[in-house]
Scaffold this active site. Structure first.
Site, PDB file in Angstrom:
ATOM      1  N   ASP A 431       4.197 -42.030  44.778  1.00 48.33           N
ATOM      2  CA  ASP A 431       3.369 -41.311  43.814  1.00 48.33           C
ATOM      3  C   ASP A 431       4.001 -39.942  43.539  1.00 48.33           C
ATOM      4  OD1 ASP A 431       0.103 -41.146  43.043  1.00 48.33           O
ATOM      5  OD2 ASP A 431       1.047 -39.208  43.485  1.00 48.33           O
ATOM      6  N   ILE A 432       3.985 -39.536  42.268  1.00 53.20           N
ATOM      7  CA  ILE A 432       4.590 -38.238  41.921  1.00 53.20           C
ATOM      8  C   ILE A 432       3.657 -37.105  42.395  1.00 53.20           C
ATOM      9  CG2 ILE A 432       5.501 -36.815  40.029  1.00 53.20           C
ATOM     10  CD1 ILE A 432       5.795 -39.439  38.417  1.00 53.20           C
ATOM     11  N   GLU A 474       0.586 -42.691  37.885  1.00 55.49           N
ATOM     12  CA  GLU A 474       1.889 -42.184  38.356  1.00 55.49           C
ATOM     13  C   GLU A 474       2.163 -42.717  39.750  1.00 55.49           C
ATOM     14  OE1 GLU A 474      -0.885 -40.861  39.809  1.00 55.49           O
ATOM     15  OE2 GLU A 474       0.161 -39.038  40.470  1.00 55.49           O
TER      16      GLU A 474
HETATM   17  N1  LIG Z   1       1.399 -38.225  31.200  1.00 54.21           N
HETATM   18  C1  LIG Z   1       0.722 -39.169  31.856  1.00 54.21           C
HETATM   19  N2  LIG Z   1      -0.137 -38.802  32.818  1.00 54.21           N
HETATM   20  C2  LIG Z   1      -0.794 -39.742  33.488  1.00 54.21           C
HETATM   21  C3  LIG Z   1      -0.603 -41.113  33.207  1.00 54.21           C
HETATM   22  N3  LIG Z   1      -1.391 -41.811  34.040  1.00 54.21           N
HETATM   23  C4  LIG Z   1      -2.045 -40.915  34.823  1.00 54.21           C
HETATM   24  N4  LIG Z   1      -1.697 -39.659  34.498  1.00 54.21           N
HETATM   25  C5  LIG Z   1      -2.139 -38.392  35.060  1.00 54.21           C
HETATM   26  O1  LIG Z   1      -1.663 -38.252  36.380  1.00 54.21           O
HETATM   27  C6  LIG Z   1      -2.467 -37.280  37.030  1.00 54.21           C
HETATM   28  C7  LIG Z   1      -2.676 -37.703  38.460  1.00 54.21           C
HETATM   29  O2  LIG Z   1      -3.284 -36.672  39.108  1.00 54.21           O
HETATM   30  P1  LIG Z   1      -3.900 -36.740  40.579  1.00 54.21           P
HETATM   31  O3  LIG Z   1      -4.132 -38.173  40.956  1.00 54.21           O
HETATM   32  O4  LIG Z   1      -5.057 -35.812  40.617  1.00 54.21           O
HETATM   33  O5  LIG Z   1      -2.825 -36.239  41.525  1.00 54.21           O
HETATM   34  P2  LIG Z   1      -1.581 -35.267  41.405  1.00 54.21           P
HETATM   35  O6  LIG Z   1      -1.849 -34.145  40.468  1.00 54.21           O
HETATM   36  O7  LIG Z   1      -0.378 -36.097  41.096  1.00 54.21           O
HETATM   37  O8  LIG Z   1      -1.509 -34.707  42.837  1.00 54.21           O
HETATM   38  P3  LIG Z   1      -1.098 -35.435  44.177  1.00 54.21           P
HETATM   39  O9  LIG Z   1      -0.991 -36.898  43.929  1.00 54.21           O
HETATM   40  O10 LIG Z   1      -2.204 -35.094  45.106  1.00 54.21           O
HETATM   41  O11 LIG Z   1       0.198 -34.841  44.584  1.00 54.21           O
HETATM   42  C8  LIG Z   1      -3.774 -37.194  36.256  1.00 54.21           C
HETATM   43  O12 LIG Z   1      -3.819 -35.956  35.610  1.00 54.21           O
HETATM   44  C9  LIG Z   1      -3.656 -38.281  35.209  1.00 54.21           C
HETATM   45  O13 LIG Z   1      -4.251 -37.950  33.975  1.00 54.21           O
HETATM   46  C10 LIG Z   1       0.303 -41.472  32.164  1.00 54.21           C
HETATM   47  O14 LIG Z   1       0.533 -42.640  31.835  1.00 54.21           O
HETATM   48  N5  LIG Z   1       0.950 -40.467  31.523  1.00 54.21           N
END
Ligand SMILES: Nc1nc2c(ncn2[C@@H]2O[C@H](COP(=O)(O)OP(=O)(O)OP(=O)(O)O)[C@@H](O)[C@H]2O)c(=O)[nH]1
Length: 557
Positions: A431-432, A474
């Site tokens: 996960d990013i 992500e």
């Molecule tokens: N640009 C984009 N964003 C996405 C997509 N799918 C999910 N997201 C975003 O990915 C983000 C995931 O955030 P979180 O799960 O809160 O976690 P994080 O900010 O990565 O933090 P940690 O995982 O705790 O390191 C959310 O803001 C979603 O809206 C996509 O297909 N494109």
């Protein structure tokens, strides 16, 4: 195989099949003679049918073995026979058939089919094989970047190296020299905007190399108007990308062309009652690297299709017990083969019959005899399109990776296989980090680029046998069959480092990202755990990485 010679073993195999075919013509001649013997009004119906089948089969196969005259004559008599059936009575048909078939038997004799080694025909088959055999390029596995702007060239090649492409930056002049020596690489990227690609004459030079046009040609330009795009199409570019280039888009296009070169060869199943023709076609298609299976007993078709999983079925139309249409319909009754391309390969020249056959869910109709080049290109293009369609159905649009449901199915299947074969199965969840911030700071579309770039990295860094999917926004899931945890850990940790080194840009700002991962292995977990529970365990390990500060890989232990 070299372009300039056909190996001796292959020539010997071709000759052996040709010899078998000659023997078969001798036996067909005896069958025809005995069918003519005592042909009468009482047995005419059945015997004429048998004669028709023999002639029909010879008309379809003799040309392929170099006996063009025999093939033509068999076709002429067969067609006359079909026409006469609706016009004349049995006694006239018997007379016509007796005369024509007797002459045909004499032709078979005159062509001295007993005389084994007239090598001219086998030479002609060998020549066709030679022509259709792709020559190997000295630059296999390379990607050339023809970019006159040094700054752009350096930028592109630095980024693309992260994806494991072997990038060679060259000028047009250098490229043309290299091509003359060793052929084109797997893919060539050309920036059309720099000198000298604005002049049409310069494009033409790409075609006039001794090796022909470049393979996997990707054109870049700021101008994406019709005139510019058609220029690219005229030199057979497979992709056209508008500048400024989105890195993940370029990587996807590059992958498409490079993987096309490297991708598994088509798997083809042949169904034809003509054994010698089948053997020759098998040899020819295999010499192109294809995997070929001949179905000998049509009754086993469903199990053999399940076992071999062909990507294309090449089907004769007229066979003694079942027609091609019968078999195509039987195949389509099985939902798992609904999208399997079915191509008829038949001596049938009647357009109405061909059209009728295509109405029953088949994809194409090829007429025998057919040149190797035509057969091979038809198979390749059908399989290529079928693969693309399959990609669209099961793969996620942004990343080209398997979708959530499909990757879970793979996890179930691979876990079952691992348990059956007593091998280790590793599962990685990644996960990013702080991805929300990327979206919030640089916008959603930049976020998409980051996701697509990580996906491309994953596709490149894992082995062909590993299965990579987009599990959520992500979040990615990777299944590694036959892999111990330690090994999986090493691979994913290298990916973690490579990802952290990738540079992204938005609004003239450069930034980078990190990822966290959890890695588990079935051999350290209870046997009763199912695939969903293994995935959950990998997710818990991922959570550990996040809790411990991110940008790291955790295992379950
Ligand atoms: N640009 C984009 N964003 C996405 C997509 N799918 C999910 N997201 C975003 O990915 C983000 C995931 O955030 P979180 O799960 O809160 O976690 P994080 O900010 O990565 O933090 P940690 O995982 O705790 O390191 C959310 O803001 C979603 O809206 C996509 O297909 N494109």
């Amino acid at each position: 195989m070299s372009k300039h010679n056909v190996p001796e073993e292959l020539q010997a195999e071709i000759q052996a099949i040709r010899d078998q075919y000659k023997e078969r013509l001798v036996s067909d001649k005896s069958k025809l003679t005995s069918l003519l013997d005592g042909l009468s009004l009482t047995n005419a119906n059945q015997r004429v049918d048998e004669i028709h089948l023999i002639l029909h089969s010879i008309s379809g196969s003799a040309g392929t073995f170099g006996f063009d005259k025999i093939s033509e004559e068999a076709r002429r008599i067969d067609e006359k026979l079909k026409e006469s059936a609706s016009q004349f009575g049995q006694d006239t048909i018997i007379k016509l058939i007796s005369n024509d078939v007797t002459r045909f038997c004499q032709l078979l004799d005159r062509t001295s089919v007993h005389n084994a080694s007239s090598s001219s025909e086998s030479a002609s088959t060998a020549k066709t094989l030679q022509k259709t055999n792709p020559s190997r390029s000295a630059h296999e596995g390379e990607v050339w970047l023809i970019e006159e702007n040094e700054q752009l060239a350096a930028q592109f090649s630095k980024q693309l190296v992260n994806f494991n492409f072997k990038i060679n930056t060259v000028t047009l002049k250098e490229a043309l020299k290299l091509v003359d020596k060793g052929g084109w690489p797997d893919a060539t990227i050309i920036d059309m905007d720099g000198h000298p690609f604005n002049a049409t004459a310069d494009f033409k030079t790409l075609f006039t190399t001794t090796e022909g046009a470049p393979k996997g040609l990707i054109m870049l330009s700021e101008n994406d108007a019709f005139d510019q795009r058609i220029k690219a199409a005229k030199i057979r570019a497979t992709s056209f990308l508008k500048k400024p280039i989105n890195l993940s888009e370029l990587v996807s296009h590059l992958e498409a062309v490079v993987n096309e070169e490297k991708s598994a060869q088509p798997r083809v199943m042949l169904i034809d009652d003509d054994k010698e023709l089948c053997s020759l076609m098998k040899l020819e298609l295999e010499s192109q690297g294809m995997q070929v299976s001949i179905l000998h007993d049509v009754r086993n078709i469903v199990s053999e299709l399940n076992e071999f999983r062909p990507e294309l079925l090449l089907l004769d139309m007229e066979m003694p017990e079942y027609s091609g249409i019968d078999i195509a319909l039987l195949v389509r009754q099985n939902v798992q083969f609904e999208s399997l391309p079915i191509v008829y390969l038949s001596a049938e020249r009647n357009l109405d019959k061909q059209t009728e056959a295509l109405l029953f869910d088949a994809d194409d109709f090829l007429v025998k005899p057919i040149s190797n080049e035509r057969l091979i290109s038809s198979i390749r293009s059908r399989v290529h399109r079928a693969r693309n369609l399959e990609q669209l159905i099961s793969r996620d649009g942004l990343t080209g990776l398997l979708k959530h449901a499909t990757i879970k199915e793979h996890a179930d299947r691979e876990l079952m296989r691992a348990r059956r074969e007593k091998t280790a199965l590793s599962i990685i969840m990644l996960d990013i980090d702080h991805f929300k911030r990327v979206n919030d700071t640089y916008g959603h579309s930049t976020g998409d680029t980051v996701i697509a770039s990580l996906a491309a990295l994953l596709r490149h860094r894992f082995r062909q046998t590993d299965i990579v999917g987009r599990y959520g926004g992500e979040e990615f899931l990777v299944i590694l069959p036959n892999t111990q945890e330690q090994e999986a850990f090493k691979i994913v940790d290298r990916i973690r480092i490579a990802f952290s080194e990738m540079e992204f840009s938005a609004d003239n700002q450069k930034f980078s990202c990190t990822l966290s991962a959890g890695c588990i292995c079935s051999s350290h977990l209870p046997d009763q755990m199912d695939a969903s529970e293994l995935i959950e365990t990998a997710d818990k390990a991922l959570y550990e990485s996040k809790r411990n500060g991110r940008n790291q890989v955790s295992t379950q232990q």
